[in-house]
Motif scaffolding. Structure first.
Motif, mmCIF file in Angstrom:
data_model
loop_
_atom_site.group_PDB
_atom_site.id
_atom_site.type_symbol
_atom_site.label_atom_id
_atom_site.label_comp_id
_atom_site.label_asym_id
_atom_site.label_seq_id
_atom_site.Cartn_x
_atom_site.Cartn_y
_atom_site.Cartn_z
ATOM 1 N N ILE A 131 4.198 -6.799 -7.418
ATOM 2 C CA ILE A 131 3.036 -6.545 -7.311
ATOM 3 C C ILE A 131 1.698 -7.252 -7.581
ATOM 4 O O ILE A 131 0.975 -7.437 -6.640
ATOM 5 C CB ILE A 131 2.764 -4.916 -7.835
ATOM 6 C CG1 ILE A 131 3.885 -4.058 -7.085
ATOM 7 C CG2 ILE A 131 1.030 -3.912 -8.245
ATOM 8 C CD1 ILE A 131 4.081 -2.695 -8.289
ATOM 9 N N LYS A 132 2.088 -7.351 -8.917
ATOM 10 C CA LYS A 132 0.818 -8.729 -9.270
ATOM 11 C C LYS A 132 1.244 -9.537 -8.094
ATOM 12 O O LYS A 132 -0.018 -10.513 -7.387
ATOM 13 C CB LYS A 132 1.037 -8.811 -10.681
ATOM 14 C CG LYS A 132 1.178 -8.438 -11.543
ATOM 15 C CD LYS A 132 1.708 -8.499 -12.968
ATOM 16 C CE LYS A 132 1.609 -7.744 -14.016
ATOM 17 N NZ LYS A 132 2.082 -7.971 -15.392
ATOM 18 N N THR A 133 1.974 -9.919 -7.751
ATOM 19 C CA THR A 133 2.244 -11.185 -6.547
ATOM 20 C C THR A 133 1.296 -10.866 -5.399
ATOM 21 O O THR A 133 0.471 -11.478 -4.707
ATOM 22 C CB THR A 133 3.175 -11.621 -6.296
ATOM 23 O OG1 THR A 133 3.787 -12.163 -7.608
ATOM 24 C CG2 THR A 133 3.081 -12.617 -5.250
ATOM 25 N N VAL B 34 5.698 -3.536 10.397
ATOM 26 C CA VAL B 34 5.290 -3.024 9.323
ATOM 27 C C VAL B 34 5.445 -3.491 8.250
ATOM 28 O O VAL B 34 6.464 -3.816 7.902
ATOM 29 C CB VAL B 34 4.921 -1.067 9.284
ATOM 30 C CG1 VAL B 34 4.300 -0.688 8.633
ATOM 31 C CG2 VAL B 34 4.400 -1.047 10.276
ATOM 32 N N GLY B 35 4.012 -3.687 7.079
ATOM 33 C CA GLY B 35 4.788 -4.083 6.388
ATOM 34 C C GLY B 35 3.530 -4.031 4.857
ATOM 35 O O GLY B 35 2.444 -3.352 5.632
ATOM 36 N N ILE B 36 3.787 -3.638 3.993
ATOM 37 C CA ILE B 36 2.579 -3.428 2.944
ATOM 38 C C ILE B 36 3.191 -4.819 1.920
ATOM 39 O O ILE B 36 3.190 -5.175 1.271
ATOM 40 C CB ILE B 36 3.631 -2.264 2.138
ATOM 41 C CG1 ILE B 36 3.868 -1.137 2.974
ATOM 42 C CG2 ILE B 36 2.557 -1.725 1.301
ATOM 43 C CD1 ILE B 36 2.591 0.091 3.933
ATOM 44 N N LEU B 37 1.275 -4.845 1.929
ATOM 45 C CA LEU B 37 0.531 -5.236 0.959
ATOM 46 C C LEU B 37 -0.197 -4.928 -0.714
ATOM 47 O O LEU B 37 -0.796 -3.412 0.114
ATOM 48 C CB LEU B 37 -0.141 -6.783 1.009
ATOM 49 C CG LEU B 37 0.549 -7.907 1.750
ATOM 50 C CD1 LEU B 37 0.002 -8.565 2.368
ATOM 51 C CD2 LEU B 37 1.544 -8.439 1.162
ATOM 52 N N ASN B 38 0.516 -4.705 -1.636
ATOM 53 C CA ASN B 38 -0.799 -3.813 -2.489
ATOM 54 C C ASN B 38 -1.690 -4.927 -3.061
ATOM 55 O O ASN B 38 -1.474 -5.886 -3.701
ATOM 56 C CB ASN B 38 0.429 -3.294 -4.430
ATOM 57 C CG ASN B 38 1.664 -2.533 -3.367
ATOM 58 O OD1 ASN B 38 1.130 -0.965 -2.780
ATOM 59 N ND2 ASN B 38 2.651 -3.198 -3.077
ATOM 60 N N ASN B 39 -2.846 -4.107 -3.109
ATOM 61 C CA ASN B 39 -3.796 -4.796 -3.981
ATOM 62 C C ASN B 39 -4.812 -3.980 -4.583
ATOM 63 O O ASN B 39 -5.707 -2.852 -4.073
ATOM 64 C CB ASN B 39 -4.905 -5.346 -1.934
ATOM 65 C CG ASN B 39 -5.744 -5.569 -3.258
ATOM 66 O OD1 ASN B 39 -6.104 -6.591 -4.203
ATOM 67 N ND2 ASN B 39 -7.169 -5.819 -2.200
#
Length: 112
Positions: free
Chosen positions: A87-89, A7-12
């Motif tokens: 988070i910006k990345t 599991v991984g998380i990407l913030n958008n």
């Protein structure tokens, strides 16, 4: 990671990225970077509860919410130095590579 699931998380985010509106996102990232699987699962379960979000929004420090078994020192040190660039990345990757709209959610899968 396990032999069965990763599991991984990407913030958008859909709003401007600031310290006060990224507490949970930074908490999640910090947990992934500093904790073992058991502590990770327990803390993420706590972070996803509505009452936790409400508590954080009213000024409770995230360090007060850590669960037993966590490496508190590693968490606090990383959380306090994480910054907003990650988070910006994530946001740039989601919008420019994955072509998601701001705030749009998606599930990505890449099995072994």
């Amino acid at each position: 990671t396990s032999s069965h699931t990763r599991v991984g998380i990407l913030n958008n985010p859909s709003s401007k990225i600031m310290e006060d509106n990224t507490v949970i996102a930074r908490g999640i990232l910090t947990t992934f970077l500093t904790q073992n699987n058991s502590s990770l699962k327990n803390f993420l379960n706590k972070l996803t509860k509505e009452e936790t979000a409400t508590s954080l929004a009213t000024g409770t420090k995230i360090a007060k919410l850590l669960v037993p078994g966590m490496d508190d020192d590693a968490f606090e040190k990383k959380y306090n130095t994480l910054g907003l660039d990650i988070i910006k990345t994530h946001q740039m990757f989601c919008q420019e590579v994955l072509k998601l709209l701001p705030g749009q959610m998606a599930v990505m899968s890449n099995g072994r």
